[in-house]
Design a protein around this motif. Structure first.
Motif, mmCIF file in Angstrom:
data_model
loop_
_atom_site.group_PDB
_atom_site.id
_atom_site.type_symbol
_atom_site.label_atom_id
_atom_site.label_comp_id
_atom_site.label_asym_id
_atom_site.label_seq_id
_atom_site.Cartn_x
_atom_site.Cartn_y
_atom_site.Cartn_z
ATOM 1 N N ALA A 89 0.549 -1.508 -0.441
ATOM 2 C CA ALA A 89 0.200 0.204 0.212
ATOM 3 C C ALA A 89 0.589 1.019 0.206
ATOM 4 N N GLY A 90 2.312 0.993 0.426
ATOM 5 C CA GLY A 90 3.418 2.334 0.090
ATOM 6 C C GLY A 90 3.006 3.441 1.303
ATOM 7 N N TYR A 91 2.755 2.291 2.159
ATOM 8 C CA TYR A 91 3.395 3.050 3.675
ATOM 9 C C TYR A 91 4.087 2.128 4.948
ATOM 10 N N GLU A 92 5.105 1.912 4.233
ATOM 11 C CA GLU A 92 6.601 1.154 5.399
ATOM 12 C C GLU A 92 7.416 2.155 5.772
ATOM 13 N N GLU A 93 7.039 3.803 5.180
ATOM 14 C CA GLU A 93 7.723 4.727 5.710
ATOM 15 C C GLU A 93 6.851 5.258 6.996
ATOM 16 N N LYS A 94 5.636 4.950 7.102
ATOM 17 C CA LYS A 94 4.742 5.976 8.092
ATOM 18 C C LYS A 94 4.571 4.789 9.294
ATOM 19 N N ILE A 95 4.597 3.588 8.340
ATOM 20 C CA ILE A 95 3.888 2.415 9.747
ATOM 21 C C ILE A 95 5.127 1.695 10.381
ATOM 22 N N GLU A 96 4.929 1.456 11.688
ATOM 23 C CA GLU A 96 6.047 0.639 12.600
ATOM 24 C C GLU A 96 4.820 -0.739 12.951
ATOM 25 N N VAL A 97 4.820 -2.112 12.321
ATOM 26 C CA VAL A 97 4.907 -2.983 13.112
ATOM 27 C C VAL A 97 5.315 -3.707 14.275
ATOM 28 N N ILE A 98 5.510 -3.355 15.363
ATOM 29 C CA ILE A 98 6.336 -3.857 16.979
ATOM 30 C C ILE A 98 5.541 -5.402 17.085
ATOM 31 N N VAL A 99 6.470 -6.634 16.894
ATOM 32 C CA VAL A 99 5.529 -7.772 17.464
ATOM 33 C C VAL A 99 6.200 -7.975 18.383
ATOM 34 N N GLY A 100 5.213 -8.597 19.463
ATOM 35 C CA GLY A 100 5.147 -9.575 20.865
ATOM 36 C C GLY A 100 4.272 -8.883 21.755
ATOM 37 N N ASN A 101 3.775 -9.353 23.233
ATOM 38 C CA ASN A 101 2.884 -9.279 24.218
ATOM 39 C C ASN A 101 2.494 -8.085 23.787
ATOM 40 N N ALA A 102 1.500 -7.237 23.463
ATOM 41 C CA ALA A 102 1.547 -5.365 23.935
ATOM 42 C C ALA A 102 1.707 -5.115 25.267
ATOM 43 N N LEU A 103 1.607 -6.377 26.220
ATOM 44 C CA LEU A 103 1.876 -5.586 27.602
ATOM 45 C C LEU A 103 2.986 -5.493 28.140
#
Length: 222
Positions: free
Chosen positions: A107-121
């Motif tokens: 979608a062309g948003y890789e520079e705007k969106i950071e995906v963080i993997v892990g338990n949110a807490l």
């Protein structure tokens, strides 16, 4: 004879046809998610558009999303960001995160969106330690932890930040005081926290449509 669900779906499709521009990237996300066997529990197109409009009205430059899934709502929100805006989205499932990153890139948003993997807490405290604050926070993850997510959202919110929480009606089960469903109990505790939290003004809206009967909370942090 048309059922209520048929009516809701037909009206939603009418609104989509009249009000939502065709978005090939969002349509592709849904197809990719389905092919990857990701649960079809994204926000609906009209709800995604609402998130976009709320973030745009807020002029949000920093957005936090708790619960990425395949990235559909992430992209909806990112569309509202200004040139230098950023969105951080948290996802516990590594496979879902991989699909989301690919959808975001397409979608062309890789520079705007950071995906963080892990338990949110576990990752939310990291954001706090880094001094990151947000203008708009969307909570759409595991419902039993909604009370904890709300507490973190308040800590990570700029003054005047908007908080939106999805799936708070649970087909009306939210009113069942004797519910043994952990998701319902989590939302009930979430509501009690909202009621007692002096820094927040909030309302809840019931919704119907292609996703059935549910609703969301809309709040502002003062």
């Amino acid at each position: 004879m048309m059922t209520e669900m048929n009516v809701w779906q037909n009206v939603d499709h009418y609104f989509m046809d009249k009000l939502l521009p065709i978005n090939k990237h969002l349509n592709a996300v849904l197809q990719t998610n389905k092919a990857a066997s990701i649960p079809e529990i994204d926000v609906s197109p009209t709800q995604g558009r609402l998130l976009y409009l709320l973030a745009k009205m807020k002029a949000a430059a920093n957005i936090l999303e708790i619960g990425t899934l395949g990235g559909y709502s992430s992209i909806c929100l990112a569309q509202a960001l200004p040139r230098e805006g950023k969105l951080v989205t948290l996802e516990i499932n590594e496979e879902y995160a991989k699909v989301a990153r690919k959808n975001i890139e397409n979608a062309g948003y890789e520079e705007k969106i950071e995906v963080i993997v892990g338990n949110a807490l576990e990752t939310l405290p990291d954001l706090k330690n880094e001094g990151r604050l947000f203008d708009f926070i969307f909570i759409d993850a595991d419902k039993p932890n909604n009370p904890a997510y709300l507490k973190w959202a308040i800590q990570l919110a700029h003054l005047g930040a908007i908080i939106v929480a999805d799936n708070v009606v649970r087909d009306g089960a939210i009113t069942d005081k004797n519910s043994e469903d952990e998701r319902v109990r989590g939302i009930q505790q979430f509501m009690e926290l909202l009621k007692e939290e002096p820094r927040i003004e909030a309302t809840a809206i019931q919704t119907v449509g292609v996703k059935g009967y549910d609703g969301f909370v809309l709040a502002i942090v003062n």
